[in-house]
Design a protein around this motif. Structure first.
Motif, PDB file in Angstrom:
ATOM      1  N   ARG A 102       0.810  -1.210   0.000  1.00  0.00           N
ATOM      2  CA  ARG A 102       0.000   0.000   0.000  1.00  0.00           C
ATOM      3  C   ARG A 102       0.847   1.265   0.000  1.00  0.00           C
ATOM      4  O   ARG A 102       0.343   2.339  -0.339  1.00  0.00           O
ATOM      5  N   ALA A 103       2.082   1.148   0.391  1.00  0.00           N
ATOM      6  CA  ALA A 103       2.955   2.321   0.402  1.00  0.00           C
ATOM      7  C   ALA A 103       3.131   2.918  -0.987  1.00  0.00           C
ATOM      8  O   ALA A 103       3.534   4.080  -1.124  1.00  0.00           O
ATOM      9  N   LEU A 104       2.831   2.144  -2.030  1.00  0.00           N
ATOM     10  CA  LEU A 104       3.079   2.585  -3.407  1.00  0.00           C
ATOM     11  C   LEU A 104       1.796   3.057  -4.070  1.00  0.00           C
ATOM     12  O   LEU A 104       0.807   2.330  -4.143  1.00  0.00           O
ATOM     13  N   THR A 105       1.805   4.296  -4.569  1.00  0.00           N
ATOM     14  CA  THR A 105       0.756   4.835  -5.433  1.00  0.00           C
ATOM     15  C   THR A 105       1.432   5.341  -6.695  1.00  0.00           C
ATOM     16  O   THR A 105       2.478   6.006  -6.626  1.00  0.00           O
ATOM     17  N   VAL A 106       0.871   5.037  -7.861  1.00  0.00           N
ATOM     18  CA  VAL A 106       1.502   5.413  -9.119  1.00  0.00           C
ATOM     19  C   VAL A 106       0.526   6.179 -10.005  1.00  0.00           C
ATOM     20  O   VAL A 106      -0.691   6.029  -9.909  1.00  0.00           O
ATOM     21  N   THR A 107       1.116   6.994 -10.866  1.00  0.00           N
ATOM     22  CA  THR A 107       0.359   7.740 -11.866  1.00  0.00           C
ATOM     23  C   THR A 107       1.033   7.546 -13.216  1.00  0.00           C
ATOM     24  O   THR A 107       2.234   7.818 -13.363  1.00  0.00           O
ATOM     25  N   TYR A 108       0.294   7.061 -14.179  1.00  0.00           N
ATOM     26  CA  TYR A 108       0.757   6.975 -15.563  1.00  0.00           C
ATOM     27  C   TYR A 108       0.160   8.151 -16.318  1.00  0.00           C
ATOM     28  O   TYR A 108      -1.049   8.405 -16.226  1.00  0.00           O
ATOM     29  N   SER A 109       0.985   8.884 -17.042  1.00  0.00           N
ATOM     30  CA  SER A 109       0.463  10.001 -17.829  1.00  0.00           C
ATOM     31  C   SER A 109       1.156  10.050 -19.175  1.00  0.00           C
ATOM     32  O   SER A 109       2.312   9.628 -19.326  1.00  0.00           O
ATOM     33  N   ASP A 110       0.436  10.547 -20.152  1.00  0.00           N
ATOM     34  CA  ASP A 110       0.986  10.797 -21.481  1.00  0.00           C
ATOM     35  C   ASP A 110       0.436  12.147 -21.916  1.00  0.00           C
ATOM     36  O   ASP A 110      -0.768  12.299 -22.134  1.00  0.00           O
ATOM     37  N   VAL A 111       1.308  13.134 -21.991  1.00  0.00           N
ATOM     38  CA  VAL A 111       0.875  14.506 -22.211  1.00  0.00           C
ATOM     39  C   VAL A 111       1.604  15.114 -23.401  1.00  0.00           C
ATOM     40  O   VAL A 111       2.708  14.702 -23.755  1.00  0.00           O
ATOM     41  N   PRO A 112       0.993  16.120 -24.019  1.00  0.00           N
ATOM     42  CA  PRO A 112       1.644  16.786 -25.149  1.00  0.00           C
ATOM     43  C   PRO A 112       2.655  17.818 -24.663  1.00  0.00           C
ATOM     44  O   PRO A 112       2.688  18.181 -23.479  1.00  0.00           O
ATOM     45  N   ALA A 113       3.448  18.315 -25.573  1.00  0.00           N
ATOM     46  CA  ALA A 113       4.460  19.318 -25.223  1.00  0.00           C
ATOM     47  C   ALA A 113       3.833  20.611 -24.723  1.00  0.00           C
ATOM     48  O   ALA A 113       4.483  21.393 -24.035  1.00  0.00           O
ATOM     49  N   MET A 114       2.554  20.849 -25.027  1.00  0.00           N
ATOM     50  CA  MET A 114       1.899  22.088 -24.613  1.00  0.00           C
ATOM     51  C   MET A 114       1.580  22.108 -23.127  1.00  0.00           C
ATOM     52  O   MET A 114       1.268  23.156 -22.572  1.00  0.00           O
TER      53      MET A 114
ATOM     54  N   SER B 156       5.025   8.766 -19.168  1.00  0.00           N
ATOM     55  CA  SER B 156       5.893   8.581 -18.003  1.00  0.00           C
ATOM     56  C   SER B 156       5.084   8.010 -16.857  1.00  0.00           C
ATOM     57  O   SER B 156       3.856   7.990 -16.885  1.00  0.00           O
ATOM     58  N   ILE B 157       5.790   7.535 -15.854  1.00  0.00           N
ATOM     59  CA  ILE B 157       5.178   7.062 -14.618  1.00  0.00           C
ATOM     60  C   ILE B 157       5.758   7.868 -13.476  1.00  0.00           C
ATOM     61  O   ILE B 157       6.981   8.008 -13.367  1.00  0.00           O
ATOM     62  N   GLN B 158       4.883   8.413 -12.643  1.00  0.00           N
ATOM     63  CA  GLN B 158       5.304   9.062 -11.405  1.00  0.00           C
ATOM     64  C   GLN B 158       4.837   8.165 -10.255  1.00  0.00           C
ATOM     65  O   GLN B 158       3.664   7.797 -10.206  1.00  0.00           O
ATOM     66  N   ALA B 159       5.737   7.817  -9.381  1.00  0.00           N
ATOM     67  CA  ALA B 159       5.414   6.934  -8.266  1.00  0.00           C
ATOM     68  C   ALA B 159       5.785   7.611  -6.955  1.00  0.00           C
ATOM     69  O   ALA B 159       6.788   8.323  -6.869  1.00  0.00           O
ATOM     70  N   VAL B 160       4.945   7.377  -5.949  1.00  0.00           N
ATOM     71  CA  VAL B 160       5.213   7.872  -4.599  1.00  0.00           C
ATOM     72  C   VAL B 160       5.152   6.672  -3.651  1.00  0.00           C
ATOM     73  O   VAL B 160       4.179   5.903  -3.657  1.00  0.00           O
ATOM     74  N   TRP B 161       6.204   6.527  -2.864  1.00  0.00           N
ATOM     75  CA  TRP B 161       6.312   5.458  -1.870  1.00  0.00           C
ATOM     76  C   TRP B 161       6.336   6.108  -0.490  1.00  0.00           C
ATOM     77  O   TRP B 161       7.144   6.998  -0.234  1.00  0.00           O
ATOM     78  N   VAL B 162       5.431   5.696   0.391  1.00  0.00           N
ATOM     79  CA  VAL B 162       5.345   6.285   1.720  1.00  0.00           C
ATOM     80  C   VAL B 162       6.537   5.823   2.551  1.00  0.00           C
ATOM     81  O   VAL B 162       6.732   4.623   2.771  1.00  0.00           O
TER      82      VAL B 162
END
Length: 443
Positions: free
Chosen positions: A227-239, A248-254
């Motif tokens: 449960r310490a791990l929460t992740v976000t997958y995003s794909d965004v334009p240059a704007m 990319s993946i952004q991950a946060v570990w408590v």
């Protein structure tokens, strides 16, 4: 009550179009508004007086905390600027937070005490708006939604009364506040139970090439991840100024266990095309995003798409999300892991939808002139509708829509009916309608 009477009653400023401070007062983080008046409150009594004015003038109330809501741009109404009510008081693990505070300030203050609350992603977002809408944060799998950490609130009602709300004091109203939006009054103080936290591990994984294999592995990793791990997958334009272009993946570990975080993410790190851009222990306040305020002469583009909560992230849903991003160069796709503590809360305990969801999904095409015509808008909407068919319910905090019908996408019919009955009790005239509005039930 008249505006002139209000000026004599409140300790804060009352600003209208005839005042030199008008342009500053009506500007909010996401744009610029045209209210009847902006009341800059500095006490609970000021809030009560502003509500009396709104009732006397038959005007709706717009509550402004961090100012990220699209409702600030709807003309008319009385805007109550809560920014001066931003105190943060820590008593052990009980935290009292003023209704005008922002999450960046809260995170910074709590860090001094070795504490944290799972809140939103952005430092300038208001505690009030995010919490009342539910609050999917960076540590949602560890501690649930922001409302799951809420234990009480002080509320000024449409009648101008000040009530203390908790599980034992006005329990139906407390239920409604935990995900029912700003429909029931002005919250002047939130009471949270915070959690010990000495820091987090922040990771960013860059993705090159075909992204399809990555969310599939990500789904499998999160099925059994701590449960310490929460992740976000995003794909965004240059704007998009808030994230590097591309997937990319952004991950946060408590906690500060870098080795534990790396081990949990290893199946992703080992994938072809995935590289580690960051993986280090940091203080939680430092990972909150800094979002620049909107420029009034550069209005935000339209957004064709939406968000939904997925019980499961199957291959078909992944393919539709990736295909959406490929089909529309100026578009964004986002996935946030749920489950864990988020799913520990019974569905009936809060209005927030889909407690059995394991993922939050969002996709949309930016309606930029020259990039989307009528056919492009229709295609983007059709593609989003196909994605939304995999989910259940929507998260009101992640939409810029002010369509009154949006509320029917957020809640089940039974939940909406219960909210409407509570609305009838506490705001029968519906002055708190500048939100995803729950209309009072018929008497």
């Amino acid at each position: 009550m008249t505006l002139e009477q209000l000026r004599t009653e409140v300790s804060g400023a009352v600003v209208t179009a005839s005042d030199p401070e008008w342009d500053d007062a009506r500007r909010f983080h996401s744009g610029i508004g045209e209210p009847m008046a902006v009341v800059c409150v500095s006490s609970v009594d000021d809030v009560r007086a502003a509500i009396r004015l709104a009732r006397a003038e038959h005007q709706p109330v717009m509550v402004r905390g961090g100012g990220h809501s699209a409702w600030g741009g709807v003309p008319g109404g009385v805007t109550i600027d809560m920014s001066a009510l931003s105190s943060i008081t820590v008593e052990g693990d009980l935290v009292h937070i003023g209704g005008g505070a922002t999450w960046g300030a809260v995170a910074a203050e709590l860090a001094k005490h070795g504490l944290a609350i799972s809140s939103g992603d952005t430092a300038s977002v208001g505690v009030g708006g995010l919490t009342l809408g539910g609050g999917i944060g960076l540590m949602v799998r560890q501690w649930g939604l922001a409302v799951d950490q809420l234990v009480g609130a002080q509320l000024v009602t449409a009648a101008g009364d000040v009530v203390e709300v908790s599980a034992t004091s006005h329990p139906d109203l407390f239920w409604a506040l935990r995900g029912g939006g700003g429909n029931f009054g002005v919250v002047t103080r939130f009471d949270f139970r915070a959690h010990p936290l000495d820091g987090v591990v922040s990771a960013t994984l860059a993705i090159e090439g075909d992204p399809r294999p990555v969310p599939r592995v990500l789904r499998d990793v999160l099925a059994d991840a701590p449960r310490a791990l929460t992740v976000t997958y995003s794909d965004v334009p240059a704007m998009d100024p808030n994230a590097p272009a591309g997937a990319s993946i952004q991950a946060v570990w408590v906690g500060r266990d870098v080795d534990g975080a790396r081990a949990a993410l290893a199946p992703l790190i080992d994938l072809d095309g995935v590289t580690v851009a960051e993986l280090e222990a940091r203080d939680y306040p430092d990972i909150l995003m800094q979002m620049p305020a909107a420029e009034p002469d550069q209005p935000m583009p339209g957004f064709v798409g939406g968000n939904t909560l997925l019980r499961m992230l199957d291959d078909e849903a992944i393919d539709k999300l990736v295909s959406f991003r490929e089909a529309h160069p100026a578009s964004v796709v986002l996935l946030r892991s749920l489950g864990g503590a988020y799913g520990d809360v019974a569905q009936a305990d809060t209005p927030f939808p889909a407690r059995d969801a394991t993922w939050f999904a969002m996709a949309g095409a930016f309606d930029v002139p020259g990039m989307l015509d009528d056919a492009g808008r229709a295609a983007a909407q059709e593609a989003w509708d196909a994605i939304e068919s995999h989910g259940q319910g929507s998260y009101g905090n992640f939409t810029v829509s002010t369509d009154p019908a949006w509320v029917t996408r957020m809640y089940s019919p039974d939940t909406l009916a219960r909210l409407a009955a509570i609305k009838r009790e506490w705001d029968p005239q519906n002055i708190f309608c500048r939100t995803h509005n729950v209309v009072p039930a018929a008497a």
